[in-house]
Write a protein that holds these residues in place. Sequence first.
Motif, PDB file in Angstrom:
ATOM      1  N   UNK A 105      16.727   9.468  10.702  1.00  0.00           N
ATOM      2  CA  UNK A 105      15.875   9.695   9.535  1.00  0.00           C
ATOM      3  C   UNK A 105      14.735  10.658   9.877  1.00  0.00           C
ATOM      4  N   UNK A 106      14.052  10.364  10.972  1.00  0.00           N
ATOM      5  CA  UNK A 106      12.919  11.210  11.375  1.00  0.00           C
ATOM      6  C   UNK A 106      13.413  12.596  11.809  1.00  0.00           C
ATOM      7  N   UNK A 151       8.377   5.385   6.123  1.00  0.00           N
ATOM      8  CA  UNK A 151       8.864   6.634   5.540  1.00  0.00           C
ATOM      9  C   UNK A 151      10.021   6.395   4.583  1.00  0.00           C
ATOM     10  N   UNK A 152      10.956   5.540   4.995  1.00  0.00           N
ATOM     11  CA  UNK A 152      12.123   5.280   4.154  1.00  0.00           C
ATOM     12  C   UNK A 152      11.705   4.644   2.833  1.00  0.00           C
ATOM     13  N   UNK A 153      10.847   3.627   2.919  1.00  0.00           N
ATOM     14  CA  UNK A 153      10.373   2.973   1.693  1.00  0.00           C
ATOM     15  C   UNK A 153       9.701   3.981   0.760  1.00  0.00           C
ATOM     16  N   UNK A 168       0.820  -1.207   0.000  1.00  0.00           N
ATOM     17  CA  UNK A 168       0.000   0.000   0.000  1.00  0.00           C
ATOM     18  C   UNK A 168       0.856   1.260   0.000  1.00  0.00           C
ATOM     19  N   UNK A 169       1.914   1.254   0.804  1.00  0.00           N
ATOM     20  CA  UNK A 169       2.813   2.413   0.862  1.00  0.00           C
ATOM     21  C   UNK A 169       3.479   2.632  -0.497  1.00  0.00           C
ATOM     22  N   UNK A 170       3.926   1.525  -1.108  1.00  0.00           N
ATOM     23  CA  UNK A 170       4.602   1.635  -2.406  1.00  0.00           C
ATOM     24  C   UNK A 170       3.661   2.178  -3.479  1.00  0.00           C
ATOM     25  N   UNK A 171       2.438   1.638  -3.525  1.00  0.00           N
ATOM     26  CA  UNK A 171       1.528   2.118  -4.574  1.00  0.00           C
ATOM     27  C   UNK A 171       1.126   3.563  -4.312  1.00  0.00           C
TER      28      UNK A 171
END
Lengths: 206, 206, 206
Positions: free
Chosen positions: B119-120, A68-70, A13-16
């Motif tokens: 990162x944050x 967040x990183x992804x 979901x995060x990627x899309x």
Amino acid sequence: MSDFLVSMIAYLGVISGAISGVIEARRADMDLVGACAVAFITALGGGTLRDFCLGRFPVFWVEETGYGIISLVVALLAFYSTRFLGLTSKSMLIPDALGLGMFSILGAEYALQLNTSFFVATLMGIVTGVFGGVLRDVICNKIPLVFGKKTQLYATCSLVGSVVYILLIQLGFDQGFASFTGILLCVLMRLLAVRYNVRLPDPINL
Amino acid sequence: MSDFLVSMIAYLGVISGAISGVIEARRADMDLVGACAVAFITALGGGTLRDFCLGRFPVFWVEETGYGIISLVVALLAFYSTRFLGLTSKSMLIPDALGLGMFSILGAEYALQLNTSFFVATLMGIVTGVFGGVLRDVICNKIPLVFGKKTQLYATCSLVGSVVYILLIQLGFDQGFASFTGILLCVLMRLLAVRYNVRLPDPINL
Amino acid sequence: MSDFLVSMIAYLGVISGAISGVIEARRADMDLVGACAVAFITALGGGTLRDFCLGRFPVFWVEETGYGIISLVVALLAFYSTRFLGLTSKSMLIPDALGLGMFSILGAEYALQLNTSFFVATLMGIVTGVFGGVLRDVICNKIPLVFGKKTQLYATCSLVGSVVYILLIQLGFDQGFASFTGILLCVLMRLLAVRYNVRLPDPINL
């Protein structure tokens, strides 16, 4: 559902979300910074707003840094790669629908954990599933796509999935079964709505 | 750095933010109320969003009333004075860059105090430095300037300043030195980017 | 004022906010989902932002479910009914002004309860009274109406009502009297401003 599967779907979901953010940022003629910001907000904005409303602090991506990183790595790849940019909303239909289902059920679940009313839990499901896209469009200076008359059922699928999940939990079913059923319903409904172009009726034409 | 210097730079950032808010509000044909609102949001919006995400409540300007008052006084003066309105983004380049540096380091520092990941902390530096301007443009119904392809490095300077600050703190340098170096780097980078028109590369032209 | 009266006025404010949300959503060619979202945000967005800033969590409509439900029921009725849609901003002038007064005083009161400065309490009054409409316009991709030069005094009425309320409380008057006076002043000022087309002066024409 297994924790592994839950994580897989959430990351999908995060990627899309991030990819759809980059696509919109490109349309708005933004640079890499804009694309990263819009990707982050699309992928994580709904959950952030949910955490704000429920008072869950710090918000989820402060503690689980992976999301967040992804989203930023995907934004970087997508911004500089024609391969990713060839992705249309059509080709992202399935990951997006999975993300919608997953996020909706997560949102409803977090609300239930705080003993909110079912009404608020449903609302939090919808906010988590849908508001990333709303914030994306607001920042890209467009009327939110999911609120448009031409959009096939979207928030409605999130609503149905959330309600079914909450009902099953109340009826005493275990969380794995309730989550699976809620997500499945939301995803199927979304795919069918797109396949058969189902939209909300509007008898009044102004 | 001395507390006095920190305060001076922070207030300079608030003032330049407020003035840029009034200029945009004028462009959007707003009245005094709109100008005050946009000035306040430009000057204090980034820090507010940071406090929301980190769960620092009430937000900083509720406790330190001076920031809000200054931003409104500046808005009032700027709205009714051609002298202030003669200020262009060019003439505000230096105070704006100082504000960007100061706010970025403050944002990263507040995050570190809560033991977030690096990162944050970097993200919070950028949010604090950059999002006031983003919110200003959203309210004035424009695509955020800092996300545009024609904008010289801006969020990138905030990123570099924040990362260097965090690294120096981790390496055991004292906070005064780390802050000073982070702010200086951010400010210099921003000024050089404008001077030599440095923008993020975009090899794909869609 | 009696609790019953307070509730009545608050609900009236929510209803008029929701209707104005649906009217704007219709103008932006949104479907039912969009209309419900915009109605909810218009009616409850100001109080939500106030709760965010003050750190009152979960936000008010999570605990008092009635407000959210009413705003969605009104949105549903208004979206599907030409009768409601015949309502113009003119015919909603009085309920809207009552809502503005009520929400402003509520916002100031909540801030005072947390011992904020009077400056912040006044700000919270204005945010509660005015920002629902600002968020409505941002989501509908317009420059906020209340910030426009052609708008008759609106935030200014909220300001005056809030300040008078805070002063009366400080002077030792009881809350009922202070609330009543603050609301009355705000409402009267708004109605007179519309009647006589009073707007903020702007000596500089750019």
